[in-house]
Design a protein around this motif. Structure first.
Motif, short mmCIF file in Angstrom:
data_model
loop_
_atom_site.label_atom_id
_atom_site.label_comp_id
_atom_site.label_asym_id
_atom_site.label_seq_id
_atom_site.Cartn_x
_atom_site.Cartn_y
_atom_site.Cartn_z
N PRO A 1 0.81 -1.22 0.00
CA PRO A 1 0.00 0.00 0.00
C PRO A 1 0.84 1.27 0.00
O PRO A 1 0.47 2.26 -0.63
CB PRO A 1 -0.85 -0.12 1.27
N GLU A 2 2.01 1.25 0.68
CA GLU A 2 2.85 2.45 0.71
C GLU A 2 3.46 2.71 -0.67
O GLU A 2 3.56 3.86 -1.12
CB GLU A 2 3.96 2.29 1.75
N VAL A 3 3.86 1.66 -1.36
CA VAL A 3 4.39 1.81 -2.72
C VAL A 3 3.28 2.28 -3.66
O VAL A 3 3.51 3.13 -4.54
CB VAL A 3 5.01 0.49 -3.21
N THR A 4 2.06 1.74 -3.48
CA THR A 4 0.93 2.18 -4.30
C THR A 4 0.69 3.67 -4.11
O THR A 4 0.50 4.42 -5.09
CB THR A 4 -0.34 1.39 -3.94
N LEU A 5 0.71 4.13 -2.86
CA LEU A 5 0.54 5.56 -2.59
C LEU A 5 1.66 6.38 -3.23
O LEU A 5 1.42 7.45 -3.79
CB LEU A 5 0.51 5.81 -1.08
N ALA A 6 2.87 5.86 -3.15
CA ALA A 6 4.02 6.56 -3.74
C ALA A 6 3.85 6.69 -5.26
O ALA A 6 4.18 7.73 -5.84
CB ALA A 6 5.32 5.84 -3.41
N THR A 7 3.32 5.65 -5.90
CA THR A 7 3.12 5.72 -7.35
C THR A 7 1.98 6.69 -7.70
O THR A 7 2.03 7.38 -8.72
CB THR A 7 2.82 4.34 -7.95
N PHE A 8 0.95 6.74 -6.86
CA PHE A 8 -0.11 7.72 -7.06
C PHE A 8 0.46 9.14 -7.01
O PHE A 8 0.16 9.98 -7.86
CB PHE A 8 -1.19 7.58 -5.99
N MET A 9 1.26 9.40 -5.97
CA MET A 9 1.82 10.74 -5.80
C MET A 9 2.74 11.09 -6.96
O MET A 9 2.78 12.23 -7.43
CB MET A 9 2.56 10.81 -4.46
N LYS A 10 3.47 10.10 -7.45
CA LYS A 10 4.45 10.32 -8.52
C LYS A 10 3.78 10.51 -9.87
O LYS A 10 4.11 11.45 -10.61
CB LYS A 10 5.43 9.15 -8.56
N HIS A 11 2.84 9.63 -10.21
CA HIS A 11 2.30 9.63 -11.57
C HIS A 11 1.00 10.42 -11.71
O HIS A 11 0.65 10.87 -12.80
CB HIS A 11 2.06 8.19 -12.05
N LEU A 12 0.26 10.57 -10.61
CA LEU A 12 -1.01 11.30 -10.67
C LEU A 12 -0.89 12.71 -10.12
O LEU A 12 -1.83 13.49 -10.20
CB LEU A 12 -2.10 10.54 -9.90
N ASN A 13 0.28 13.00 -9.52
CA ASN A 13 0.54 14.33 -8.98
C ASN A 13 -0.50 14.73 -7.94
O ASN A 13 -1.09 15.82 -8.00
CB ASN A 13 0.59 15.37 -10.11
N ILE A 14 -0.76 13.84 -7.01
CA ILE A 14 -1.69 14.12 -5.92
C ILE A 14 -0.98 13.91 -4.59
O ILE A 14 0.10 13.30 -4.54
CB ILE A 14 -2.94 13.22 -5.99
N CYS A 15 -1.57 14.39 -3.51
CA CYS A 15 -0.95 14.22 -2.19
C CYS A 15 -1.27 12.83 -1.64
O CYS A 15 -2.14 12.12 -2.17
CB CYS A 15 -1.42 15.31 -1.23
N ARG A 16 -0.60 12.47 -0.57
CA ARG A 16 -0.78 11.15 0.03
C ARG A 16 -2.23 10.94 0.47
O ARG A 16 -2.82 9.88 0.23
CB ARG A 16 0.15 11.01 1.24
N TYR A 17 -2.82 11.94 1.09
CA TYR A 17 -4.19 11.81 1.57
C TYR A 17 -5.15 11.54 0.40
O TYR A 17 -6.04 10.68 0.51
CB TYR A 17 -4.61 13.06 2.32
N ALA A 18 -4.97 12.23 -0.71
CA ALA A 18 -5.82 12.00 -1.89
C ALA A 18 -5.66 10.57 -2.39
O ALA A 18 -6.63 9.93 -2.83
CB ALA A 18 -5.48 12.99 -2.99
N GLY A 19 -4.44 10.04 -2.31
CA GLY A 19 -4.21 8.64 -2.68
C GLY A 19 -4.94 7.68 -1.76
O GLY A 19 -5.49 6.67 -2.21
N GLU A 20 -4.94 7.99 -0.45
CA GLU A 20 -5.67 7.16 0.51
C GLU A 20 -7.17 7.18 0.20
O GLU A 20 -7.85 6.15 0.28
CB GLU A 20 -5.43 7.67 1.94
N VAL A 21 -7.68 8.35 -0.16
CA VAL A 21 -9.10 8.46 -0.51
C VAL A 21 -9.41 7.59 -1.72
O VAL A 21 -10.43 6.88 -1.76
CB VAL A 21 -9.48 9.93 -0.78
N LEU A 22 -8.52 7.62 -2.73
CA LEU A 22 -8.75 6.81 -3.93
C LEU A 22 -8.72 5.32 -3.61
O LEU A 22 -9.55 4.55 -4.09
CB LEU A 22 -7.68 7.14 -4.99
N MET A 23 -7.77 4.90 -2.77
CA MET A 23 -7.70 3.48 -2.42
C MET A 23 -8.93 3.06 -1.63
O MET A 23 -9.48 1.97 -1.83
CB MET A 23 -6.43 3.20 -1.60
N ALA A 24 -9.40 3.93 -0.73
CA ALA A 24 -10.56 3.60 0.10
C ALA A 24 -11.86 3.59 -0.69
O ALA A 24 -12.80 2.89 -0.34
CB ALA A 24 -10.66 4.57 1.27
N SER A 25 -11.91 4.37 -1.76
CA SER A 25 -13.15 4.51 -2.54
C SER A 25 -13.46 3.31 -3.40
O SER A 25 -14.58 3.14 -3.86
CB SER A 25 -13.06 5.76 -3.42
#
Length: 417
Positions: A387-411
């Protein structure tokens, strides 16, 4: 005592369904959360001898071990340590795709009867009567110390069914079938209508409200609440009498979203003080829904190496180990005694990757961090690093913050890549 949040309880019975003028109205019947299903069945089982309940996330833990190592770690088999040959095991599942059993939005129920060597399948839509060979091989391995499942009968007994237009009540059905099993009730096969389902919802909700502890919300040490607490991923959330996660941190920094005005700890937002000072901060509340993952899919076409490098994975691992980077998942991995309930809540309930890419990424993480124990380290890889690597890839490729990545994973909007 089992614990459930008001949010989970309201998926069984929304507040508007209890209004005096709701009689005869077409009431909302939302899809139940995993916690609502697991807590209700655990409550039922707690009053019954010789019955063990396995929560939905256990299958995911076993599956990740199985597809990677063709065996299951002793840590993940610990739930079976007290099972006796004559016992019954109640096992709710969330299914949809046999090729990737980690994803799904339809609840079914498996009942393992050690007394008659029978595995009974309850599925209100009749879609998953059989158990795929690979899943059965895994189950045979998991229960091998107690039973020889290869000699058992798999059956689909007479049971109640949902109407073809009802797509939301499978969780209510599973809770009801679990209770009927525990009471040894024989059922005729019949379709249960919407009004009958509403009565079942109120019945199960009332039983939960009476028999479990209800958590209204997470409490935080500051007067300002971190939005990540609603997702149970706040790095500094309260764990009752044991204080908070990362309790030794003296100064906790905050950042406010310029759009919704909500507050986050900077560690939960995944931003530094220097980054915040450069300009405005947005928590991701402006992201259009459903979100598109074009840039990530483009990166993945190069293989998992296109998502993140070994160096980046190792740096992430090291930052977690030294606590330079804060993560509730890592903290509870390192200190599971702080809150076993929260630790289980944070186990990934689904994955953004196909089985093939999941295995490749797990191998990539293992090669980068070089764990000492290959099997036991799977828990660390899947519960923390994946999950931490997934969040890191979200932040890197989608240009979003960590919290936004958590929201996407939870949704649950994350695509199967």
């Amino acid at each position: 005592m089992n614990i459930i949040s008001i949010k989970d309880l309201q998926t069984l019975c929304p507040a508007e369904n209890l209004a005096a003028d709701s009689e005869g109205a077409l009431l909302p019947q939302p899809w139940l959360t995993d916690d609502a299903v697991n807590t209700r069945i655990a409550q039922l089982v707690s009053n019954t001898q010789n019955v063990v309940m396995l929560p939905t996330f256990i299958f995911i833990c076993w599956w990740r071990d199985w597809i990677t190592e063709k065996k299951i770690s002793s840590r993940n088999l610990s739930y079976l340590k007290d099972i006796k040959p004559s016992d019954t095991v109640i096992f709710p599942r969330c299914v949809q795709n046999d090729d990737n059993p980690e994803t799904g939005n339809h609840y079914i129920l498996w009942v393992f009867s050690g007394r008659v060597h029978e595995l009974r399948v309850y599925d209100s839509m009749g879609l998953y009567r059989d158990i795929p060979n690979q899943q059965m091989d895994m189950l045979c391995h998991a229960f091998s110390q107690t039973w020889n499942l290869a000699d058992w009968t798999v059956c689909y007994p007479s049971q109640w069914l949902q109407s073809s237009r009802d797509t939301n009540n499978c969780g209510v059905f599973v809770c009801t079938m679990a209770e009927m099993e525990l009471k040894s009730c024989s059922l005729a096969t019949e379709v249960v209508g919407r009004s009958q389902m509403e009565h079942m919802r109120k019945y199960h909700a009332a039983a939960l409200a009476e028999g479990v502890q209800i958590e209204d919300s997470m409490r935080f040490p500051s007067k300002t609440q971190c939005m990540a607490g609603a997702l149970q991923v706040c790095c500094y959330q309260s764990v009752g009498e044991k204080g908070t996660l990362y309790s030794k941190v003296v100064q906790v920094l905050w950042v406010q979203c310029d759009l919704c005005l909500g507050w986050l700890h900077m560690d939960c937002a995944g931003v530094s003080e220097a980054e915040v000072k450069k300009g405005k901060f947005r928590c991701g509340c402006d992201i259009p829904q459903p979100y598109t993952f074009d840039s990530k899919i483009k990166a993945l076409k190069q293989g998992v190496d296109g998502l993140i490098s070994d160096t980046e994975i190792k740096a992430l691992h090291d930052a977690l180990q030294t606590e330079e980077k804060k993560s509730s998942r890592f903290y509870l991995w390192k200190h599971p005694e702080v809150s076993l309930k929260l630790k289980q809540c944070l186990k990934p309930k689904q994955c953004s990757f196909s089985d093939d890419n999941l295995v490749k990424l797990a191998d990539k993480i293992r090669a980068a961090v070089k764990p000492e124990n290959s099997l036991e380290s799977l828990d660390y890889i899947f519960d923390v690093m994946l999950p931490e690597v997934t969040l890191a890839t979200f932040m890197k490729h989608l240009n979003i913050c960590r919290y936004a990545g958590e929201v996407l994973m939870a949704s649950g909007q994350v695509l199967l890549l």
